[in-house]
Design a protein around this motif. Structure first.
Motif, PDB file in Angstrom:
ATOM      1  N   PRO A 177       1.431   4.431  -4.535  1.00  0.00           N
ATOM      2  CA  PRO A 177       2.363   3.797  -5.478  1.00  0.00           C
ATOM      3  C   PRO A 177       2.680   2.352  -5.086  1.00  0.00           C
ATOM      4  O   PRO A 177       2.982   1.524  -5.947  1.00  0.00           O
ATOM      5  CB  PRO A 177       3.622   4.663  -5.373  1.00  0.00           C
ATOM      6  N   CYS A 178       2.599   2.046  -3.811  1.00  0.00           N
ATOM      7  CA  CYS A 178       2.839   0.677  -3.339  1.00  0.00           C
ATOM      8  C   CYS A 178       1.820  -0.273  -3.959  1.00  0.00           C
ATOM      9  O   CYS A 178       2.162  -1.339  -4.467  1.00  0.00           O
ATOM     10  CB  CYS A 178       2.759   0.614  -1.820  1.00  0.00           C
ATOM     11  N   ARG A 179       0.557   0.139  -3.925  1.00  0.00           N
ATOM     12  CA  ARG A 179      -0.507  -0.711  -4.469  1.00  0.00           C
ATOM     13  C   ARG A 179      -0.366  -0.857  -5.977  1.00  0.00           C
ATOM     14  O   ARG A 179      -0.558  -1.949  -6.529  1.00  0.00           O
ATOM     15  CB  ARG A 179      -1.873  -0.116  -4.125  1.00  0.00           C
ATOM     16  N   ARG A 222       4.657   4.724  10.069  1.00  0.00           N
ATOM     17  CA  ARG A 222       5.499   5.568   9.211  1.00  0.00           C
ATOM     18  C   ARG A 222       4.819   5.856   7.857  1.00  0.00           C
ATOM     19  O   ARG A 222       5.275   6.728   7.120  1.00  0.00           O
ATOM     20  CB  ARG A 222       6.845   4.880   8.928  1.00  0.00           C
ATOM     21  N   CYS A 223       3.761   5.111   7.540  1.00  0.00           N
ATOM     22  CA  CYS A 223       3.142   5.229   6.211  1.00  0.00           C
ATOM     23  C   CYS A 223       2.636   6.646   5.968  1.00  0.00           C
ATOM     24  O   CYS A 223       2.029   7.266   6.846  1.00  0.00           O
ATOM     25  CB  CYS A 223       1.999   4.226   6.093  1.00  0.00           C
ATOM     26  N   LEU A 224       2.867   7.142   4.781  1.00  0.00           N
ATOM     27  CA  LEU A 224       2.472   8.511   4.402  1.00  0.00           C
ATOM     28  C   LEU A 224       1.034   8.575   3.892  1.00  0.00           C
ATOM     29  O   LEU A 224       0.538   9.657   3.590  1.00  0.00           O
ATOM     30  CB  LEU A 224       3.416   9.027   3.307  1.00  0.00           C
ATOM     31  N   GLU A 225       0.388   7.424   3.771  1.00  0.00           N
ATOM     32  CA  GLU A 225      -1.001   7.346   3.287  1.00  0.00           C
ATOM     33  C   GLU A 225      -1.173   8.129   1.981  1.00  0.00           C
ATOM     34  O   GLU A 225      -1.922   9.098   1.886  1.00  0.00           O
ATOM     35  CB  GLU A 225      -1.968   7.829   4.365  1.00  0.00           C
ATOM     36  N   CYS A 226      -0.433   7.676   0.989  1.00  0.00           N
ATOM     37  CA  CYS A 226      -0.351   8.401  -0.288  1.00  0.00           C
ATOM     38  C   CYS A 226      -1.646   8.365  -1.101  1.00  0.00           C
ATOM     39  O   CYS A 226      -1.981   9.342  -1.763  1.00  0.00           O
ATOM     40  CB  CYS A 226       0.760   7.802  -1.136  1.00  0.00           C
ATOM     41  N   GLY A 227      -2.347   7.241  -1.092  1.00  0.00           N
ATOM     42  CA  GLY A 227      -3.534   7.108  -1.944  1.00  0.00           C
ATOM     43  C   GLY A 227      -4.668   7.987  -1.444  1.00  0.00           C
ATOM     44  O   GLY A 227      -4.753   8.327  -0.266  1.00  0.00           O
TER      45      GLY A 227
HETATM   46  S1  SF4 Z   1       4.141   5.528   2.322  1.00  0.00           S
HETATM   47 FE1  SF4 Z   1       2.463   4.076   2.694  1.00  0.00          FE
HETATM   48  S2  SF4 Z   1       0.892   4.518   1.114  1.00  0.00           S
HETATM   49 FE2  SF4 Z   1       2.800   5.577   0.518  1.00  0.00          FE
HETATM   50  S3  SF4 Z   1       3.758   4.153  -0.917  1.00  0.00           S
HETATM   51 FE3  SF4 Z   1       4.629   3.720   1.131  1.00  0.00          FE
HETATM   52  S4  SF4 Z   1       3.337   2.115   2.045  1.00  0.00           S
HETATM   53 FE4  SF4 Z   1       2.255   2.969   0.268  1.00  0.00          FE
END
Ligand code: SF4
Ligand code: SF4
Ligand code: SF4
Length: 673
Positions: free
Chosen positions: A101-103, A561-566
């Motif tokens: 969602p960040c991107r 901490r990034c959840l690596e959503c993509g």
């Molecule tokens: S957790 Fe990481 S990949 Fe997920 S929205 Fe935030 S920065 Fe982006």
């Protein structure tokens, strides 16, 4: 041998060959999800349907044996429609995020997840390479961006968002003066010349990517130096100009030439300028301050916010005196009031007609201005500027209250009849908006608001070969990263136009998950790393940077901490490739999705059931190619899932060296870990 035609191409095949096999041998692509040459035909996905002139039936190319004399159309209207519906049905039950969602929230589409990951791994060089795919000014933007990406960050559902802008600032600063910094590759010269009018973020971005595509690019700007609003509209304490200079020099290293102190439209006519180039990109920005529209505006000591900031950037500040009223609630107003403090004003007011909750400025900027002693006069609006001997000496304020929400969703300010206040001031700075000055560019069409009208997909104006991006176009002034996003997209379109085959920008279709905090209930709570600020008492006396930014340890800790959503498979995934090509609208079939989880019973493979489209390819590959038969279907109909079934505990070891199912999966449902 048989002879047939596919998409108008004469083809030959052997008796017993399928349409798909013959098409592939002749370099004709037919989309498929569930087909694999190593397994028996299955025909589960319905994506490979084609039309043939001898029959009204649609044929599955993967399992239909071709006949002599057939005339086949892969993209006939009925085949396309059936393929689209098949993909929409698959997508309507697909539960995955193609991109973080960040991107998706970044107006330039920077791959936040990927560069944050590289910072977590300690590879700032690779991080900068990734960010520069979309943003040639990462250090500058890392200093000033209001980071819409962080608002949409999934970590908000756990505790606080990833500090993406600070991570970007760290990694870009870390690489800025390194001898081994990443350098982009340039395409061979095309012999085409492009002129970019305006050296702000949008213009510089368009110029950079056009230069990398092999064009001969010149940026022309009316100011003494490049940078536009980043230089002349953002104070030094937020963006040190040495940082901006270094990034502008990197853009020059990519081959972009600069012309300063040249005003196209007055010094040089637009027609004359155009005659020098094959294409022109207008990125002239919005340099006129919006007037207050109240009596007394013509008095001495009344300035526009942008004019005031520009005077400071040119080291010739306007005479503001000791008592300053800044009108507005956006970031320019914050820049103006904090700059006034640094110039030595003893009393600085913000006059804002709504309340703090409606202020468009960054929360950090508001907080820091308050710490520096700026007094906020909420729910007030200038009714009149009162002068003495031609110079402003007071501002009469109309007291306001909040009424019904307006089109922006914010409650409208309404005057409280008969209620006024007065402030004694030496100057008034109007920071309520910026406008375009299109003088000299009359040849290109303007919209109803007097702003350059550019096509939203091609960026072309009314004049063939003249494109326009950024604050000067369509919706008007916006944040720098929005202009950068347009600059990058426009560079692709201009390049395609110069090569004789214009490809308008089209937003790609992506799959998105709908999630709530409950989906992240098992995540460890990790506090957001905060960059420290210099104390207000110290910083308000100079123009040195307010915030210290992250050091390496902070940046790496925060990035982890990034959840690596993509999805790991975006770029390789056949499902999204075909869904995007078919312009799917899966909402037509929206319903409750089967909420399925991930598991790792296959030892080195993570199975994400939400992304599985039940094509059964993994089952067939495990059985027919690997010869193991460890995977099978469980349940019936809508509830069917693929699951491993181990007959003996040692069988799982087979998966560790095989991985054939994951390699064959057409989606990101199987991930090798
Ligand atoms: S957790 Fe990481 S990949 Fe997920 S929205 Fe935030 S920065 Fe982006
Ligand atoms: S499996 Fe494909 S469509 Fe699904 S999230 Fe991943 S990339 Fe997107
Ligand atoms: S996990 Fe198996 S059934 Fe599901 S999409 Fe991948 S290959 Fe197809």
């Amino acid at each position: 041998m048989i002879k047939l035609t596919i998409n108008g191409v004469p083809c030959t095949g052997e008796q017993g060959e399928t349409i798909l096999e013959i098409a592939r041998r002749h370099g004709i692509e037919i989309p498929t999800l569930c087909h694999d040459d190593r397994t028996a035909h299955y025909g589960a996905c319905g994506v490979c349907v084609v039309e043939a002139e001898h029959t009204p039936k649609l044929l599955r190319a993967c399992s239909t044996v071709a006949g002599d004399g057939w005339v086949v159309h892969v993209d006939g209207p009925r085949a396309k429609q059936a393929r689209k519906i098949a993909l929409e049905l698959l997508m309507s039950d697909h539960d995955g995020d193609c991109l973080g969602p960040c991107r998706l929230a970044c107006p330039a589409g920077t791959d936040c997840q990927a560069y944050v990951k590289q910072v977590a791994l300690g590879d700032t060089r690779e991080a900068v390479r990734i960010v520069k795919e979309h943003l040639p000014l990462p250090a500058s933007i890392g200093h000033v961006c209001p980071h819409p990406c962080e608002k949409d960050c999934r970590r908000n559902l756990v505790e606080e968002p990833i500090s993406i802008a600070n991570i970007k600032r760290f990694m870009a600063m870390d690489m800025l003066d390194k001898a081994d910094k990443w350098k982009p590759e340039k395409a061979a010269p095309t012999g085409k010349k492009v002129g970019v009018i305006g050296g702000g973020p949008g213009g510089l971005t368009a110029a950079y990517y056009l230069a990398l595509k092999g064009h001969d690019v010149t940026v022309t700007d009316f100011m003494p130096k490049m940078g536009g609003m980043l230089r002349y509209g953002i104070p030094e304490y937020r963006l040190p100009k040495a940082v901006l200079d270094a990034e502008i020099a990197e853009i020059a290293e990519a081959g972009v030439k600069y012309e300063n102190n040249v005003t196209v439209g007055s010094g040089v006519s637009f027609e004359e300028y155009r005659s020098r180039f094959d294409a022109v990109v207008l990125a002239i920005g919005a340099w006129k301050s919006t007037p207050l529209g109240c009596p007394g505006e013509e008095l001495e000591g009344v300035y526009g916010g942008i004019d005031f900031l520009r005077s400071v950037a040119l080291f010739a500040p306007k005479d503001i005196g000791k008592r300053v009223a800044v009108v507005g609630g956006g970031n320019t107003a914050m820049d103006a009031c904090r700059t006034a403090v640094r110039l030595g004003a003893e009393k600085v007011y913000i006059i804002y007609r709504r309340t703090r909750g409606e202020m468009p400025a960054n929360a950090d900027e508001i907080e820091e201005a308050m710490e520096e002693g700026v007094e906020f006069k909420f729910l007030t609006n200038p009714a009149e500027l009162i002068g003495e001997k031609g110079r402003v000496k007071a501002v009469k304020l109309q007291v306001m209250e909040l009424g019904e929400p307006d089109a922006s969703g914010r409650r409208s300010p309404v005057p409280v009849e008969g209620k006024f206040e007065a402030l004694d001031v030496d100057s008034v700075i109007a920071a309520i908006g910026q406008r375009v000055d299109p003088a000299g560019f009359e040849a290109v069409g303007l919209n109803k608001r007097g702003i350059i009208a550019a096509d939203e997909a091609t960026f072309m104006t009314d004049v063939e070969g003249v494109f326009a991006v950024g604050d000067a176009t369509n919706k008007g002034a916006d944040i720098a990263i929005a202009a950068i996003g347009e600059g990058g997209k426009a560079a692709d379109v201009v390049d395609s136009w110069l090569r004789g085959d214009m490809k308008p920008y089209r937003k790609p279709f992506v799959s998105r998950r709908t999630v709530t905090a409950a989906d992240y209930a098992d995540r460890e709570r990790l506090a957001r790393v905060k960059a420290s600020n210099r104390p207000a008492a110290e910083r308000k006396g100079d123009f040195l940077p307010v915030t210290n930014g992250f050091d390496r340890e902070q940046a790496m800790r925060e990035a982890k901490r990034c959840l690596e959503c993509g999805c790991h498979d975006y770029g390789e995934c056949s499902l999204i490739k075909h869904a995007d090509a078919a312009r799917v609208e899966p909402d037509r079939f929206a319903g409750e999705k089967r909420r399925r989880g991930s598991e790792t019973r296959l030892a080195v493979i993570e199975r994400d059931e939400g992304k599985c489209v039940l094509c059964y390819l993994c089952v067939r590959v495990c059985d027919e190619v690997a010869g193991e038969g460890l995977l099978g279907m469980v349940g019936r109909g809508f509830k069917t899932v693929i699951k491993p079934e181990f007959r003996g505990t040692d069988r799982v070891k087979v998966c560790a060296t095989c991985k054939k199912c994951a390699e064959a999966c057409p989606t990101g449902a199987l991930k090798i870990i």
